[in-house]
Design an enzyme around this catalytic site. Sequence first.
Site, PDB file in Angstrom:
ATOM      1  N   ASP A 197     -18.577 -29.591  40.239  1.00  0.00           N
ATOM      2  CA  ASP A 197     -17.726 -29.940  41.443  1.00  0.00           C
ATOM      3  C   ASP A 197     -17.704 -31.412  41.579  1.00  0.00           C
ATOM      4  O   ASP A 197     -17.023 -32.007  42.626  1.00  0.00           O
ATOM      5  CB  ASP A 197     -18.501 -29.284  42.815  1.00  0.00           C
ATOM      6  CG  ASP A 197     -18.090 -27.787  42.945  1.00  0.00           C
ATOM      7  OD1 ASP A 197     -17.040 -27.547  42.324  1.00  0.00           O
ATOM      8  OD2 ASP A 197     -18.800 -27.006  43.570  1.00  0.00           O
ATOM      9  N   HIS A 205     -28.364 -29.601  40.006  1.00  0.00           N
ATOM     10  CA  HIS A 205     -28.123 -28.193  39.793  1.00  0.00           C
ATOM     11  C   HIS A 205     -29.414 -27.410  39.423  1.00  0.00           C
ATOM     12  O   HIS A 205     -30.442 -27.655  38.850  1.00  0.00           O
ATOM     13  CB  HIS A 205     -27.273 -27.790  38.367  1.00  0.00           C
ATOM     14  CG  HIS A 205     -26.649 -26.597  38.568  1.00  0.00           C
ATOM     15  ND1 HIS A 205     -27.118 -25.299  37.879  1.00  0.00           N
ATOM     16  CD2 HIS A 205     -25.388 -26.131  38.954  1.00  0.00           C
ATOM     17  CE1 HIS A 205     -26.322 -24.378  38.245  1.00  0.00           C
ATOM     18  NE2 HIS A 205     -25.387 -24.774  38.723  1.00  0.00           N
ATOM     19  N   HIS A 224     -23.459 -24.990  47.696  1.00  0.00           N
ATOM     20  CA  HIS A 224     -23.007 -24.203  46.624  1.00  0.00           C
ATOM     21  C   HIS A 224     -21.524 -24.406  46.345  1.00  0.00           C
ATOM     22  O   HIS A 224     -21.135 -25.599  46.115  1.00  0.00           O
ATOM     23  CB  HIS A 224     -23.217 -22.453  46.916  1.00  0.00           C
ATOM     24  CG  HIS A 224     -22.629 -21.612  45.908  1.00  0.00           C
ATOM     25  ND1 HIS A 224     -22.677 -21.958  44.619  1.00  0.00           N
ATOM     26  CD2 HIS A 224     -22.795 -20.301  45.861  1.00  0.00           C
ATOM     27  CE1 HIS A 224     -22.333 -20.941  43.788  1.00  0.00           C
ATOM     28  NE2 HIS A 224     -22.450 -19.765  44.713  1.00  0.00           N
TER      29      HIS A 224
END
Length: 423
Positions: free
Chosen positions: A363, A307, A268
């Site tokens: 990210d 994802h 995460h």
Amino acid sequence: MADSLSIKDNRTGKSLDFPIQDGSIQAMDLREFKKSSDDFGLLSYDPSYMNTASCKSKITYIDGDKGILRYRGYPIEELAEKRNYLEVAYLLLNGELPSKSEYEEWSHNITYHTMVHENTKQFLEGFRYDAHPMGMLVSSIAALSTFYHDAKNIFDEHSRKLQIYRLIGKTPTLAAYLYRHSQGLPYIYPNNDLYYTEDFLTMMWKPPANTSYKPDPVLVKALDTLFILHADHEQNASASAMRGVGSTHADPYSCAAAATAALYGPLHGGANEEVLRMLEEIGSKEKIPETIRQVKEKKKLLMGFGHRVYKNYDPRARIVKKIADQVFEITGKNRLLDIALELERIALSDDYFISKHLYPNVDFYSGIIYQAMGFPEDIFTVLFAIPRMSGWLAQWNEMLQDPEQKIARPRQLYVGYPERHVP
Ligand code: ACO
């Protein structure tokens, strides 16, 4: 019947029609199917909640196939371009963008709740010099609940608002304090004359003797935009932790500490830190094919890729790439950028990644920017937690006012031993 689902239980021959609402059926309806009158009824089995909606929400909309992200209906691209983080936090929590006077009141209330109790310093002193910043953040957010006993009044709207100001206001202060603790630097108090992200960067970097220190406005703006992109993402693991703990009627500091702990995981929010480590380990463009080979052999994951919801380019990753250019004009280019760009190019032209719909997520590039701005790797996830606080609180606030929500308590399928006796 239109907008309904007919299901026949072949064990009993019983057929029932169930309404379809908002593209879903009520899982509880399945309990109507029983083998006998003392049967519990049918359950749906959904490990990791791949296809289960746990709430109705008006906060964030994602279309993962089309790569769409909207807060309260507004496209993330427009919010990132035209608004600041505090306006977006207001939007998430209140449903509408603030008017000028609403914004002034909101930002005043956040700003005047940035101070933390002096005891916090003693508390931080208890951590070793090499404690991970996320471990310290989880603990210090949880510790806030010991200062604010009024936070237990979760059904009092005024009290909820106050805790929201406190949590959004104090999280950057805690983040800067725990960084300065790890560096052995004196703490810098928040400054009420500064905007949220400018104040945070000042608390992080200001040399104690330099009274005229000001962070670069381009970096303040870049961080603010990154905060907008990270503010909410509907029912992800940390928001679910926030709601799950909140459903027990725990105070919001305890809930936010649980959400922060969920964010810590490398699958995460911890991924931004892992991306940097991966890029550093790759070290040069020539070594990328070897990394790709190992990923395909399932020996490692390509961190910052993939994802649960997006099966297309993460819209936030596009914006992050643009911010990178602005930041590198000030800081100079991060040497890892070329490796990241080449890795993305190779991965996106490879059948393995194409067939699995694996694209860069938010990210993949954020860590490269944070590193160029001077943040150490192990604080990257803290930079995610600060803005996500507004999203977590919006989810918590919505849950508490939703009459359909009860204590979160999933069912299980027991597959262990039947009754047996101790010899
Ligand atoms: N690298 C290589 N292969 C991957 C990756 C990856 N990053 N992500 C998924 N896959 C593969 C899986 O091995 C699996 O292959 P299979 O069908 O042959 O078994 C397939 O793609 C589907 O992956 P799942 O793990 O089932 O997808 P899930 O939705 O459960 O996981 C997750 C999503 C956790 C984000 C995953 O893609 C991952 O681990 N990514 C790397 C970590 C990361 O970047 N996390 C940040 C997410 S964004 C955020 O939290 C802000």
